[in-house]
Write a protein that holds these residues in place. Structure first.
Motif, PDB file in Angstrom:
ATOM      1  N   VAL A  46      32.227  36.993  43.470  1.00  0.00           N
ATOM      2  CA  VAL A  46      31.006  36.745  42.703  1.00  0.00           C
ATOM      3  C   VAL A  46      31.278  36.217  41.293  1.00  0.00           C
ATOM      4  N   TYR A  47      32.454  36.547  40.735  1.00  0.00           N
ATOM      5  CA  TYR A  47      32.753  36.087  39.375  1.00  0.00           C
ATOM      6  C   TYR A  47      33.419  34.717  39.378  1.00  0.00           C
ATOM      7  N   CYS A  48      33.834  34.279  40.561  1.00  0.00           N
ATOM      8  CA  CYS A  48      34.622  33.044  40.656  1.00  0.00           C
ATOM      9  C   CYS A  48      33.816  31.886  41.223  1.00  0.00           C
ATOM     10  N   MET A  49      32.963  32.184  42.199  1.00  0.00           N
ATOM     11  CA  MET A  49      32.261  31.112  42.906  1.00  0.00           C
ATOM     12  C   MET A  49      30.769  31.401  43.006  1.00  0.00           C
ATOM     13  N   THR A  85      48.551  28.187  43.207  1.00  0.00           N
ATOM     14  CA  THR A  85      47.309  28.945  43.249  1.00  0.00           C
ATOM     15  C   THR A  85      46.219  28.104  43.895  1.00  0.00           C
ATOM     16  N   GLY A  86      44.965  28.507  43.705  1.00  0.00           N
ATOM     17  CA  GLY A  86      43.871  27.755  44.316  1.00  0.00           C
ATOM     18  C   GLY A  86      42.577  28.109  43.597  1.00  0.00           C
ATOM     19  N   GLY A  87      41.525  28.002  44.344  1.00  0.00           N
ATOM     20  CA  GLY A  87      41.185  28.417  45.684  1.00  0.00           C
ATOM     21  C   GLY A  87      42.230  29.379  46.269  1.00  0.00           C
ATOM     22  N   GLU A  88      42.210  29.511  47.556  1.00  0.00           N
ATOM     23  CA  GLU A  88      43.202  30.381  48.174  1.00  0.00           C
ATOM     24  C   GLU A  88      44.318  29.508  48.744  1.00  0.00           C
ATOM     25  N   PRO A  89      45.508  29.563  48.118  1.00  0.00           N
ATOM     26  CA  PRO A  89      46.564  28.640  48.543  1.00  0.00           C
ATOM     27  C   PRO A  89      46.925  28.766  50.021  1.00  0.00           C
ATOM     28  N   LEU A  90      46.816  29.982  50.563  1.00  0.00           N
ATOM     29  CA  LEU A  90      47.281  30.163  51.947  1.00  0.00           C
ATOM     30  C   LEU A  90      46.273  29.683  52.990  1.00  0.00           C
ATOM     31  N   THR A 114      49.657  33.072  43.309  1.00  0.00           N
ATOM     32  CA  THR A 114      48.519  33.990  43.220  1.00  0.00           C
ATOM     33  C   THR A 114      47.720  33.845  44.505  1.00  0.00           C
ATOM     34  N   THR A 115      47.382  34.953  45.110  1.00  0.00           N
ATOM     35  CA  THR A 115      46.682  34.925  46.399  1.00  0.00           C
ATOM     36  C   THR A 115      45.674  36.058  46.473  1.00  0.00           C
ATOM     37  N   ASN A 116      44.680  35.893  47.350  1.00  0.00           N
ATOM     38  CA  ASN A 116      43.751  37.004  47.567  1.00  0.00           C
ATOM     39  C   ASN A 116      44.295  37.970  48.610  1.00  0.00           C
ATOM     40  N   GLY A 117      45.438  37.649  49.192  1.00  0.00           N
ATOM     41  CA  GLY A 117      46.117  38.586  50.093  1.00  0.00           C
ATOM     42  C   GLY A 117      45.651  38.556  51.529  1.00  0.00           C
ATOM     43  N   ILE A 137      48.446  39.506  43.584  1.00  0.00           N
ATOM     44  CA  ILE A 137      47.439  39.677  44.642  1.00  0.00           C
ATOM     45  C   ILE A 137      46.166  40.217  43.994  1.00  0.00           C
ATOM     46  N   SER A 138      45.069  39.536  44.225  1.00  0.00           N
ATOM     47  CA  SER A 138      43.818  39.977  43.601  1.00  0.00           C
ATOM     48  C   SER A 138      43.230  41.146  44.370  1.00  0.00           C
ATOM     49  N   LEU A 139      42.819  42.168  43.648  1.00  0.00           N
ATOM     50  CA  LEU A 139      42.202  43.341  44.293  1.00  0.00           C
ATOM     51  C   LEU A 139      41.239  43.964  43.280  1.00  0.00           C
ATOM     52  N   LEU A 176      48.991  43.409  41.048  1.00  0.00           N
ATOM     53  CA  LEU A 176      47.577  43.282  41.400  1.00  0.00           C
ATOM     54  C   LEU A 176      46.854  42.630  40.227  1.00  0.00           C
ATOM     55  N   ASN A 177      45.885  41.784  40.523  1.00  0.00           N
ATOM     56  CA  ASN A 177      45.002  41.219  39.501  1.00  0.00           C
ATOM     57  C   ASN A 177      43.615  41.795  39.727  1.00  0.00           C
ATOM     58  N   THR A 178      43.065  42.415  38.722  1.00  0.00           N
ATOM     59  CA  THR A 178      41.753  43.046  38.878  1.00  0.00           C
ATOM     60  C   THR A 178      40.790  42.544  37.817  1.00  0.00           C
ATOM     61  N   VAL A 179      39.669  41.999  38.253  1.00  0.00           N
ATOM     62  CA  VAL A 179      38.609  41.622  37.311  1.00  0.00           C
ATOM     63  C   VAL A 179      37.594  42.755  37.334  1.00  0.00           C
ATOM     64  N   LEU A 180      37.425  43.405  36.205  1.00  0.00           N
ATOM     65  CA  LEU A 180      36.452  44.502  36.144  1.00  0.00           C
ATOM     66  C   LEU A 180      35.114  43.968  35.643  1.00  0.00           C
ATOM     67  N   TYR A 205      44.555  43.897  34.384  1.00  0.00           N
ATOM     68  CA  TYR A 205      43.101  43.818  34.304  1.00  0.00           C
ATOM     69  C   TYR A 205      42.747  42.538  33.555  1.00  0.00           C
ATOM     70  N   ILE A 206      41.828  41.780  34.130  1.00  0.00           N
ATOM     71  CA  ILE A 206      41.464  40.480  33.546  1.00  0.00           C
ATOM     72  C   ILE A 206      40.005  40.522  33.115  1.00  0.00           C
ATOM     73  N   GLU A 207      39.750  40.184  31.865  1.00  0.00           N
ATOM     74  CA  GLU A 207      38.343  40.085  31.444  1.00  0.00           C
ATOM     75  C   GLU A 207      37.729  38.845  32.095  1.00  0.00           C
ATOM     76  N   GLU A 208      36.520  39.020  32.608  1.00  0.00           N
ATOM     77  CA  GLU A 208      35.851  37.910  33.297  1.00  0.00           C
ATOM     78  C   GLU A 208      35.608  36.750  32.325  1.00  0.00           C
ATOM     79  N   MET A 209      35.928  35.550  32.775  1.00  0.00           N
ATOM     80  CA  MET A 209      35.783  34.388  31.887  1.00  0.00           C
ATOM     81  C   MET A 209      34.586  33.534  32.307  1.00  0.00           C
ATOM     82  N   THR A 217      24.989  36.556  34.337  1.00  0.00           N
ATOM     83  CA  THR A 217      25.528  36.080  33.066  1.00  0.00           C
ATOM     84  C   THR A 217      26.769  36.906  32.770  1.00  0.00           C
ATOM     85  N   ARG A 218      27.805  36.257  32.225  1.00  0.00           N
ATOM     86  CA  ARG A 218      29.069  36.965  31.999  1.00  0.00           C
ATOM     87  C   ARG A 218      28.909  38.040  30.923  1.00  0.00           C
ATOM     88  N   ASP A 219      27.922  37.835  30.064  1.00  0.00           N
ATOM     89  CA  ASP A 219      27.676  38.826  29.018  1.00  0.00           C
ATOM     90  C   ASP A 219      27.225  40.156  29.633  1.00  0.00           C
TER      91      ASP A 219
END
Ligand code: SAM
Ligand code: SF4
Length: 351
Positions: A46-49, A85-90, A114-117, A137-139, A176-180, A205-209, A217-219
């Motif tokens: 939801v935060y990416c696409m 990376t991608g999208g999902e490279p695999l 980087t992959t979604n696993g 791996i994103s989780l 692990l990459n986690t967007v909170l 932990y990655i802040e949503e961009m 809204t990202r805010d």
């Protein structure tokens, strides 16, 4: 001007750092590229696409041979680390061939991805054999229902099996990459860290961009990494890690070690901490656009040069070197703006 012949001189792996022509106006040396090999994905986070995505037609996407040629040229110019990376490279057909080609390049120190696993159970061993050293791996959740909500279609079990497969084949590092997101999964910072500790792996932990227009809204979903760090510190002793110190920093993450464990905790905080001054990377999209900053629109189109000059790397080399002059000083993400800072989605630029 650099000629195709001169690129040979940049193939020296050990001594090439001071010779590298990839230095920008601010004295930052670019030695790391992120290449997105597809804009497609089997998830729709939801935060990416957006829910309804239109993907590029095949002819507008670099062939795998073109990807391999680009990476070879960048490595000849002094790049020592490549992230696929991608999208999902695999999900890209024959992606493995590209990993195998890149894995053989002399001068390249690190091939990472980087992959979604979701496909890792199948590909982990072959990726390791191809020379992939480290894998992100994103989780974003350990709750299957919530995981599906965030990814819109993903199956948590498949990803957990992918993580187990990655562990079994012995990558040098798994993170692990986690967007909170506030109100969605911000209560899982601790369970996800517990999971990383149990698994002897790292977590960031990655802040949503604000990249691409999504359904929220990202805010409204913003949660600062400073708040996450504080809440984790009330459960674990975290010691600031040497990798975060000013002289060691080449990326946007700050790292902490969890005392008594193998786990490092990273914080990628584009909003609360901006570390653009030490940026060492550029990104290439699956269309061959060379973006000089994730959060800005400055770019050079490399696809026409690849296709117009199939046997001559000189125009490509010159364009890449010249692009250093337009690498911006940094992003200017502002969550209060109604529109996203950058119209393209993260899945287009490559995370
Ligand atoms: N599909 C792969 C994956 O999910 O790991 C690789 C590509 S994905 C675009 C790379 C990383 O970007 C993921 O860790 C994802 O969580 C992160 N990401 C995507 N959109 C983001 C956004 N708007 N803000 C912050 N991180 C984002
Ligand atoms: Fe796909 Fe990765 Fe974007 Fe999720 S974050 S939609 S898995 S590209």
């Amino acid at each position: 001007m650099y000629s195709a012949k001169m690129q040979i001189q940049y193939k020296e792996p050990e001594n090439n750092t001071h010779l590298s022509p990839l230095i920008d106006r601010f004295g930052r040396q670019v030695d790391y590229i992120r290449l997105s090999i597809t804009d497609r994905c089997d998830f729709r986070c939801v935060y990416c696409m957006a829910e309804d995505m239109t993907f590029l037609p095949r002819h507008e996407v670099l062939s795998l041979e073109e990807c391999a040629r680009l990476v070879r040229v960048f490595v000849a110019l002094g790049v020592s680390k490549v992230r696929i990376t991608g999208g999902e490279p695999l999900v890209r057909k024959n992606a493995l061939w590209l990993f195998q080609e890149i894995g053989q390049l002399t001068g390249l120190k690190e091939l990472v991805m980087t992959t979604n696993g979701s496909q890792l159970e199948q590909y982990a061993q072959a990726l390791r054999d191809a020379g992939v050293k480290r894998i992100n791996i994103s989780l974003d959740s350990l709750n299957a229902e919530r995981f599906r909500k965030i990814t819109r279609v993903g199956e948590l079990d498949k990803v957990l099996r992918g993580i187990a497969a990655a562990k079994a084949v012995g990558f040098d590092n798994i993170k692990l990459n986690t967007v909170l997101m506030r109100g969605t999964n911000d209560d899982e910072a601790l369970p996800l860290l517990n999971f990383a500790i149990e698994q002897d792996i790292d977590i960031s932990y990655i802040e949503e961009m604000p990249l691409g227009a999504v359904d929220h809204t990202r805010d409204s979903t913003y949660i600062s990494n400073a708040a996450t760090l504080k809440s984790l510190q009330s459960h674990y002793p975290l010691v600031s890690s040497a990798e975060s110190s000013a002289e060691n920093r080449t990326g946007p993450a700050e790292y902490w070690r969890v005392t008594g464990t193998q786990t490092r905790v990273g914080f990628i905080s584009p909003h609360s901490h901006n570390f653009c001054e030490s940026c060492n990377r550029v990104r290439i999209t699956c269309k061959g656009e060379l973006f000089l900053c994730l959060g800005q629109d400055d770019k050079v189109d490399l696809m026409p040069l690849l296709r117009e000059f199939p046997d001559d790397d000189t125009p490509l080399i010159n364009a890449i070197i010249a692009s250093m002059q337009i690498k911006p000083q940094g992003h200017d993400f502002d969550l209060k703006r109604a529109e996203p800072a950058v119209i393209r989605f993260m899945s287009h630029t490559g995370g």
